[in-house]
Design an enzyme around this catalytic site. Sequence first.
Site, PDB file in Angstrom:
ATOM      1  N   LYS A  22      22.823  35.633  27.106  1.00  0.00           N
ATOM      2  CA  LYS A  22      24.091  35.291  27.782  1.00  0.00           C
ATOM      3  C   LYS A  22      24.008  35.625  29.270  1.00  0.00           C
ATOM      4  O   LYS A  22      24.332  34.784  30.115  1.00  0.00           O
ATOM      5  CB  LYS A  22      25.233  36.094  27.142  1.00  0.00           C
ATOM      6  CG  LYS A  22      26.505  36.078  27.971  1.00  0.00           C
ATOM      7  CD  LYS A  22      27.631  36.828  27.314  1.00  0.00           C
ATOM      8  CE  LYS A  22      27.696  38.312  27.625  1.00  0.00           C
ATOM      9  NZ  LYS A  22      28.295  38.670  28.920  1.00  0.00           N
ATOM     10  N   ASN A  23      23.576  36.847  29.584  1.00  0.00           N
ATOM     11  CA  ASN A  23      23.658  37.293  30.973  1.00  0.00           C
ATOM     12  C   ASN A  23      22.569  36.697  31.871  1.00  0.00           C
ATOM     13  O   ASN A  23      22.562  36.934  33.080  1.00  0.00           O
ATOM     14  CB  ASN A  23      23.655  38.818  31.052  1.00  0.00           C
ATOM     15  CG  ASN A  23      24.979  39.390  30.558  1.00  0.00           C
ATOM     16  OD1 ASN A  23      25.960  38.653  30.395  1.00  0.00           O
ATOM     17  ND2 ASN A  23      25.012  40.693  30.297  1.00  0.00           N
ATOM     18  N   ARG A  92      34.537  37.317  34.080  1.00  0.00           N
ATOM     19  CA  ARG A  92      34.288  37.912  35.395  1.00  0.00           C
ATOM     20  C   ARG A  92      33.081  37.296  36.086  1.00  0.00           C
ATOM     21  O   ARG A  92      33.016  37.250  37.303  1.00  0.00           O
ATOM     22  CB  ARG A  92      34.015  39.394  35.242  1.00  0.00           C
ATOM     23  CG  ARG A  92      35.130  40.212  34.684  1.00  0.00           C
ATOM     24  CD  ARG A  92      34.672  41.646  34.599  1.00  0.00           C
ATOM     25  NE  ARG A  92      34.096  42.053  35.871  1.00  0.00           N
ATOM     26  CZ  ARG A  92      34.791  42.465  36.912  1.00  0.00           C
ATOM     27  NH1 ARG A  92      36.081  42.589  36.822  1.00  0.00           N
ATOM     28  NH2 ARG A  92      34.194  42.787  38.048  1.00  0.00           N
ATOM     29  N   CYS A 116      38.922  45.411  34.043  1.00  0.00           N
ATOM     30  CA  CYS A 116      38.782  44.904  32.684  1.00  0.00           C
ATOM     31  C   CYS A 116      38.673  46.108  31.762  1.00  0.00           C
ATOM     32  O   CYS A 116      38.774  47.249  32.210  1.00  0.00           O
ATOM     33  CB  CYS A 116      37.574  43.990  32.548  1.00  0.00           C
ATOM     34  SG  CYS A 116      36.030  44.860  32.592  1.00  0.00           S
ATOM     35  N   ARG A 121      35.491  47.810  38.158  1.00  0.00           N
ATOM     36  CA  ARG A 121      34.482  46.801  38.467  1.00  0.00           C
ATOM     37  C   ARG A 121      34.724  46.042  39.778  1.00  0.00           C
ATOM     38  O   ARG A 121      34.987  44.828  39.778  1.00  0.00           O
ATOM     39  CB  ARG A 121      34.325  45.834  37.288  1.00  0.00           C
ATOM     40  CG  ARG A 121      33.875  46.550  36.037  1.00  0.00           C
ATOM     41  CD  ARG A 121      33.696  45.644  34.878  1.00  0.00           C
ATOM     42  NE  ARG A 121      32.448  44.887  34.940  1.00  0.00           N
ATOM     43  CZ  ARG A 121      32.077  44.017  34.011  1.00  0.00           C
ATOM     44  NH1 ARG A 121      32.857  43.788  32.979  1.00  0.00           N
ATOM     45  NH2 ARG A 121      30.932  43.386  34.115  1.00  0.00           N
ATOM     46  N   ASP A 306      24.884  48.213  27.806  1.00  0.00           N
ATOM     47  CA  ASP A 306      25.333  47.219  26.827  1.00  0.00           C
ATOM     48  C   ASP A 306      24.881  47.536  25.401  1.00  0.00           C
ATOM     49  O   ASP A 306      25.235  46.815  24.466  1.00  0.00           O
ATOM     50  CB  ASP A 306      24.850  45.817  27.227  1.00  0.00           C
ATOM     51  CG  ASP A 306      25.584  45.289  28.446  1.00  0.00           C
ATOM     52  OD1 ASP A 306      26.642  45.843  28.785  1.00  0.00           O
ATOM     53  OD2 ASP A 306      25.094  44.321  29.065  1.00  0.00           O
ATOM     54  N   ARG A 398      32.390  35.614  22.831  1.00  0.00           N
ATOM     55  CA  ARG A 398      31.894  35.519  24.204  1.00  0.00           C
ATOM     56  C   ARG A 398      30.390  35.779  24.272  1.00  0.00           C
ATOM     57  O   ARG A 398      29.731  35.300  25.188  1.00  0.00           O
ATOM     58  CB  ARG A 398      32.606  36.542  25.100  1.00  0.00           C
ATOM     59  CG  ARG A 398      34.077  36.251  25.291  1.00  0.00           C
ATOM     60  CD  ARG A 398      34.625  37.159  26.350  1.00  0.00           C
ATOM     61  NE  ARG A 398      33.652  37.281  27.417  1.00  0.00           N
ATOM     62  CZ  ARG A 398      33.380  38.383  28.092  1.00  0.00           C
ATOM     63  NH1 ARG A 398      34.033  39.496  27.824  1.00  0.00           N
ATOM     64  NH2 ARG A 398      32.474  38.403  29.042  1.00  0.00           N
TER      65      ARG A 398
HETATM   66  N1  EPU Z   1      29.860  48.060  41.203  1.00  0.00           N
HETATM   67  C1  EPU Z   1      30.546  48.363  42.366  1.00  0.00           C
HETATM   68  N2  EPU Z   1      30.630  47.421  43.345  1.00  0.00           N
HETATM   69  C2  EPU Z   1      30.073  46.179  43.215  1.00  0.00           C
HETATM   70  C3  EPU Z   1      29.380  45.881  42.024  1.00  0.00           C
HETATM   71  C4  EPU Z   1      29.293  46.840  41.037  1.00  0.00           C
HETATM   72  O1  EPU Z   1      31.076  49.468  42.519  1.00  0.00           O
HETATM   73  O2  EPU Z   1      30.193  45.377  44.147  1.00  0.00           O
HETATM   74  C5  EPU Z   1      29.747  49.080  40.132  1.00  0.00           C
HETATM   75  C6  EPU Z   1      30.443  48.646  38.845  1.00  0.00           C
HETATM   76  O3  EPU Z   1      31.822  48.937  38.880  1.00  0.00           O
HETATM   77  C7  EPU Z   1      29.695  49.444  37.812  1.00  0.00           C
HETATM   78  C8  EPU Z   1      28.257  49.461  38.370  1.00  0.00           C
HETATM   79  O4  EPU Z   1      28.381  49.166  39.758  1.00  0.00           O
HETATM   80  O5  EPU Z   1      30.180  50.736  37.738  1.00  0.00           O
HETATM   81  C9  EPU Z   1      27.280  48.455  37.750  1.00  0.00           C
HETATM   82  O6  EPU Z   1      27.908  47.206  37.606  1.00  0.00           O
HETATM   83  P1  EPU Z   1      27.124  45.835  37.712  1.00  0.00           P
HETATM   84  O7  EPU Z   1      27.609  45.122  38.937  1.00  0.00           O
HETATM   85  O8  EPU Z   1      25.660  46.027  37.578  1.00  0.00           O
HETATM   86  O9  EPU Z   1      27.681  45.058  36.442  1.00  0.00           O
HETATM   87  P2  EPU Z   1      28.001  43.526  36.396  1.00  0.00           P
HETATM   88  O10 EPU Z   1      27.020  42.794  37.215  1.00  0.00           O
HETATM   89  O11 EPU Z   1      29.440  43.301  36.644  1.00  0.00           O
HETATM   90  C10 EPU Z   1      26.399  42.971  34.404  1.00  0.00           C
HETATM   91  C11 EPU Z   1      26.546  42.402  33.033  1.00  0.00           C
HETATM   92  C12 EPU Z   1      27.266  43.405  32.142  1.00  0.00           C
HETATM   93  C13 EPU Z   1      26.436  44.686  32.106  1.00  0.00           C
HETATM   94  C14 EPU Z   1      26.229  45.215  33.535  1.00  0.00           C
HETATM   95  C15 EPU Z   1      25.325  46.426  33.606  1.00  0.00           C
HETATM   96  C16 EPU Z   1      26.649  40.031  33.465  1.00  0.00           C
HETATM   97  C17 EPU Z   1      27.444  38.762  33.465  1.00  0.00           C
HETATM   98  N3  EPU Z   1      27.284  41.152  33.116  1.00  0.00           N
HETATM   99  O12 EPU Z   1      27.729  43.227  34.877  1.00  0.00           O
HETATM  100  O13 EPU Z   1      27.309  42.850  30.838  1.00  0.00           O
HETATM  101  O14 EPU Z   1      27.103  45.670  31.354  1.00  0.00           O
HETATM  102  O15 EPU Z   1      25.648  44.178  34.347  1.00  0.00           O
HETATM  103  O16 EPU Z   1      24.092  46.153  33.076  1.00  0.00           O
HETATM  104  O17 EPU Z   1      25.479  40.009  33.746  1.00  0.00           O
HETATM  105  C18 EPU Z   1      28.143  42.505  28.675  1.00  0.00           C
HETATM  106  O18 EPU Z   1      27.290  41.609  28.536  1.00  0.00           O
HETATM  107  O19 EPU Z   1      28.836  42.943  27.721  1.00  0.00           O
HETATM  108  C19 EPU Z   1      28.367  43.069  30.001  1.00  0.00           C
HETATM  109  C20 EPU Z   1      29.451  43.764  30.313  1.00  0.00           C
END
Ligand code: EPU
Length: 439
Positions: A22-23, A92, A116, A121, A306, A398
Amino acid sequence: MDKLVIRGGVPLKGSLRASGAKNASLPILIATILAPGEHRLVNVPELADTSSTLSLLGRIGCPSLVDGDAVRLDTTRIAFSEAPYDVVRKMRASVLVLGPLLARQGEARVSLPGGCAIGVRPIDQHLKGLEALGARFELERGTIHGRAGRLVGADIQLDMPTVTGTENILMAAVLADGTSVIRNAAREPEVVDLGRFLQSLGAHIEGLGTDTLTVHGVARLSPPSRPYAICPDRIETGTYLCAAAVTGGDVEVTHTDPTLLTAVLAKLEEAGCTVHTTPTTVRVQGPARLRPFTLETEPYPGFPTDMQAQLMVLATLADGTSELTEHIFENRFMHAAELLRMGAHIEASSHTAVVHGQERLLGGPVMASDLRASAALVLAGLAAEGPTEIHRIYHLDRGYERLVEKLQGVGARIARVEDHVAPEAALPAEPAAARAAAP
Ligand code: EPU
């Protein structure tokens, strides 16, 4: 609305096939915007998030055709540069259109995703990186409005290795003038898969899989002649391996890549499971009784956040006390409260959960709160005595393709029914065949 009914206690046995990740699918579908023309992708999982992404691309002006795991997309024209609230609210990852739209159209509007179930986030790092490449942002009534002339390469230091943040910046940098360096970049396999897809479009990227990505911008990208195959879903794979672990079963997952699961497989071994791998399969045999363990979530190649909820279910059944620490998200123990309702013994504070293992879990009605928490409740249901009903299963749609079918294929007693159907009606206490055979 539908719910899942599970009758646990059956050791799962057999083989099932991993779907595409998915990701990785979501950013790669969105990255097709960067190369005008017709794209073909395969191993794309049929999920609610995939449909949401395709509908978002459709609203931007890029129609698609889905045939099983194959997707054709036409990104020749972009009519609108906006991801509206009704799409972003559901998913998101819609925020990933920011980088590609700015790079191709010089403009992007994305409704801010907000918080969320797993935390606040923010997307400040996405914006910081895109600003460094020359974009300017304004917030207008909950929508972030970005504008850019031609993007220019820059040296970008991320505060944390954000996955979608790295992806957004990478997608913008591939069409910028000159060289960009993204430091403290995410190393997750899904980021690598996106990078490989971008390379197949003609992008020049060095350092994929490391924390420093160097991107030499090119003037244009074009769709590859061959279909691009999405990488296997390591989290889906890991979830089914945990199903073997908690039921004392023996499950093989095929069409996967064990090298993407090193930290998870090590933890399963620590918990007493036997693990066998080949280049494309992983097999896990669960022990008679699981052993306790400690776990800390980390960016890749550390233990993935995850998989934290799923491992918590193993801990609830272990012979001793386990400690799980969540470092990535601030609010990712929502499943603990539901597991307590199934008889688990967990003391959860903001980032640490101490889990006192017990011999059994008891089925009951529970509520899913987010995707991976839902997966954990399914695992708990598979291990528990008596029927478990899981409500709000749209979260599972999802991220887990054909979950019920796959689990039934390895012997699970699981059914998807409408909310009002009684568990006994959905799944009798014993299978019909067993009752008929009884004297
Ligand atoms: N963060 C910030 N600022 C930013 C971006 C992130 O403070 O601009 C913080 C977040 O709040 C969090 C940490 O950095 O505390 C890491 O977040 P990250 O940005 O890496 O997560 P994401 O990109 O929003 C993706 C996956 C998630 C997975 C995370 C961590 C996708 C679509 N989603 O989210 O997947 O948990 O990386 O590996 O790729 C899931 O599949 O269930 C899922 C939630």
